[in-house]
Design a protein around this motif. Structure first.
Motif, short mmCIF file in Angstrom:
data_model
loop_
_atom_site.label_atom_id
_atom_site.label_comp_id
_atom_site.label_asym_id
_atom_site.label_seq_id
_atom_site.Cartn_x
_atom_site.Cartn_y
_atom_site.Cartn_z
N MET A 1 0.84 -1.18 0.00
CA MET A 1 0.00 0.00 0.00
C MET A 1 0.88 1.24 0.00
SD MET A 1 -3.11 -0.87 2.65
CE MET A 1 -3.59 0.81 2.83
N PRO A 2 0.76 2.05 -1.01
CA PRO A 2 1.59 3.25 -1.09
C PRO A 2 1.38 4.20 0.10
CG PRO A 2 0.40 2.89 -3.14
CD PRO A 2 -0.09 1.88 -2.16
N GLN A 3 0.17 4.19 0.69
CA GLN A 3 -0.14 5.09 1.80
C GLN A 3 0.71 4.79 3.04
OE1 GLN A 3 -2.30 3.45 -0.03
NE2 GLN A 3 -3.57 4.97 -0.99
N LEU A 4 1.28 3.60 3.12
CA LEU A 4 2.11 3.25 4.28
C LEU A 4 3.55 3.68 4.10
CD1 LEU A 4 0.71 -0.29 5.09
CD2 LEU A 4 0.27 1.84 6.31
N GLY A 5 3.90 4.08 2.90
CA GLY A 5 5.26 4.53 2.65
C GLY A 5 6.24 3.37 2.63
N LYS A 6 7.50 3.67 2.95
CA LYS A 6 8.55 2.65 2.90
C LYS A 6 8.87 2.07 4.27
CE LYS A 6 10.61 4.45 -1.25
NZ LYS A 6 11.81 4.69 -1.99
N LYS A 7 7.96 2.26 5.20
CA LYS A 7 8.16 1.75 6.55
C LYS A 7 8.11 0.23 6.56
CE LYS A 7 7.07 3.94 10.68
NZ LYS A 7 6.17 4.66 11.53
N LEU B 1 7.22 -3.49 7.81
CA LEU B 1 6.00 -4.00 8.44
C LEU B 1 6.15 -4.12 9.94
CD1 LEU B 1 4.87 -6.73 5.89
CD2 LEU B 1 4.04 -4.39 6.13
N GLU B 2 7.34 -4.47 10.39
CA GLU B 2 7.58 -4.64 11.83
C GLU B 2 7.48 -3.31 12.58
OE1 GLU B 2 7.82 -6.59 15.16
OE2 GLU B 2 7.97 -7.70 13.29
N ARG B 3 7.73 -2.22 11.87
CA ARG B 3 7.73 -0.90 12.52
C ARG B 3 6.42 -0.15 12.36
NH1 ARG B 3 12.72 2.60 11.84
NH2 ARG B 3 11.92 3.23 13.85
N LEU B 4 5.43 -0.76 11.73
CA LEU B 4 4.13 -0.11 11.57
C LEU B 4 3.47 0.11 12.92
CD1 LEU B 4 2.39 -1.86 8.54
CD2 LEU B 4 3.31 0.44 8.64
N SER B 5 2.80 1.24 13.05
CA SER B 5 2.05 1.52 14.26
C SER B 5 0.56 1.58 13.93
CB SER B 5 2.50 2.86 14.86
OG SER B 5 2.09 3.92 14.01
N VAL B 6 -0.24 1.56 14.97
CA VAL B 6 -1.68 1.68 14.79
C VAL B 6 -1.99 3.00 14.10
CG1 VAL B 6 -3.90 1.85 16.00
CG2 VAL B 6 -2.17 0.21 16.78
N ARG B 7 -1.27 4.03 14.48
CA ARG B 7 -1.47 5.36 13.87
C ARG B 7 -1.18 5.32 12.37
NH1 ARG B 7 1.20 11.00 15.98
NH2 ARG B 7 -0.02 12.33 14.61
N ASP B 8 -0.12 4.61 11.97
CA ASP B 8 0.20 4.49 10.54
C ASP B 8 -0.96 3.84 9.79
OD1 ASP B 8 2.79 5.54 10.90
OD2 ASP B 8 3.61 3.55 11.32
N LYS C 1 -7.50 6.34 6.34
CA LYS C 1 -8.19 7.63 6.18
C LYS C 1 -7.83 8.26 4.84
CE LYS C 1 -9.04 9.04 10.90
NZ LYS C 1 -8.75 10.00 11.97
N ALA C 2 -6.56 8.14 4.44
CA ALA C 2 -6.13 8.69 3.15
C ALA C 2 -6.85 7.99 2.00
CB ALA C 2 -4.61 8.56 3.00
N ILE C 3 -7.03 6.69 2.12
CA ILE C 3 -7.75 5.94 1.08
C ILE C 3 -9.20 6.38 1.03
CG2 ILE C 3 -8.57 3.65 0.41
CD1 ILE C 3 -5.91 2.56 1.57
N ALA C 4 -9.83 6.55 2.19
CA ALA C 4 -11.24 6.97 2.23
C ALA C 4 -11.43 8.35 1.62
CB ALA C 4 -11.74 6.94 3.67
N VAL C 5 -10.48 9.25 1.86
CA VAL C 5 -10.57 10.60 1.30
C VAL C 5 -10.36 10.57 -0.21
CG1 VAL C 5 -9.41 12.85 1.23
CG2 VAL C 5 -9.94 11.78 3.43
N ALA C 6 -9.43 9.75 -0.67
CA ALA C 6 -9.08 9.70 -2.10
C ALA C 6 -10.12 8.93 -2.92
CB ALA C 6 -7.71 9.07 -2.29
N SER C 7 -10.89 8.05 -2.29
CA SER C 7 -11.84 7.25 -3.06
C SER C 7 -13.17 7.18 -2.31
CB SER C 7 -11.27 5.87 -3.36
OG SER C 7 -10.95 5.20 -2.15
N TRP C 8 -13.58 6.00 -1.93
CA TRP C 8 -14.85 5.77 -1.24
C TRP C 8 -14.59 5.09 0.09
CZ3 TRP C 8 -19.12 7.55 -3.74
CH2 TRP C 8 -19.02 7.76 -5.10
N LEU D 1 -6.06 -3.56 15.42
CA LEU D 1 -6.36 -2.54 16.42
C LEU D 1 -6.98 -1.28 15.82
CD1 LEU D 1 -3.02 -2.89 18.41
CD2 LEU D 1 -5.22 -3.95 18.94
N VAL D 2 -7.05 -1.22 14.50
CA VAL D 2 -7.64 -0.08 13.81
C VAL D 2 -9.08 -0.45 13.45
CG1 VAL D 2 -7.55 1.38 11.74
CG2 VAL D 2 -5.43 0.60 12.82
N GLU D 3 -10.01 0.40 13.83
CA GLU D 3 -11.42 0.15 13.51
C GLU D 3 -11.63 0.29 12.00
OE1 GLU D 3 -15.71 2.07 14.69
OE2 GLU D 3 -14.09 2.16 16.14
#
Length: 106
Positions: free
Chosen positions: A1-7, A9-16, A22-29, A60-62
């Motif tokens: 997913m481009p929205q996650l950047g180059k981070k 997977l082990e370093r992903l946070s719930v905030r990420d 949210k970026a996907i929802a804003v850009a599409s549906w 952990l993300v709704e």
């Protein structure tokens, strides 16, 4: 997913995860964001099973809420006015038989 950047997977946070969805929802549906949540959750669950990552932060993300469609159904008159072909006769029978409009009889 481009929205996650180059981070990694082990370093992903719930905030990420939340920010990406949210970026996907804003850009599409919102339905696209909900489907993306499902796919990402599934992919990270598989990575957890394979012990590639230690936790699945997307669980952990709704999931984004999807509004129910409240559209108006067309009346018969509106449908017939929209339909570009004749509504009876050999042309319609030809279309139902699988002919393209330009090759339908009549």
């Amino acid at each position: 997913m481009p929205q996650l950047g180059k981070k990694s997977l082990e370093r992903l946070s719930v905030r990420d995860g939340r920010t990406a969805l949210k970026a996907i929802a804003v850009a599409s549906w919102s339905a696209t964001a909900k489907e993306s949540h499902k796919v990402l959750r599934s992919a990270l669950s598989a990575a957890c099973r394979e012990e590639l990552i230690t936790r699945n932060v997307v669980t952990l993300v709704e999931a984004p809420k999807v509004d129910a469609y409240e559209g108006q159904l067309w009346t018969l008159e509106e449908t017939l006015a929209f339909h570009p072909y004749r509504t009876s006769g050999p042309a319609l029978r030809g279309l139902h038989a699988g002919h393209r409009p330009e090759t339908a009889p009549g």
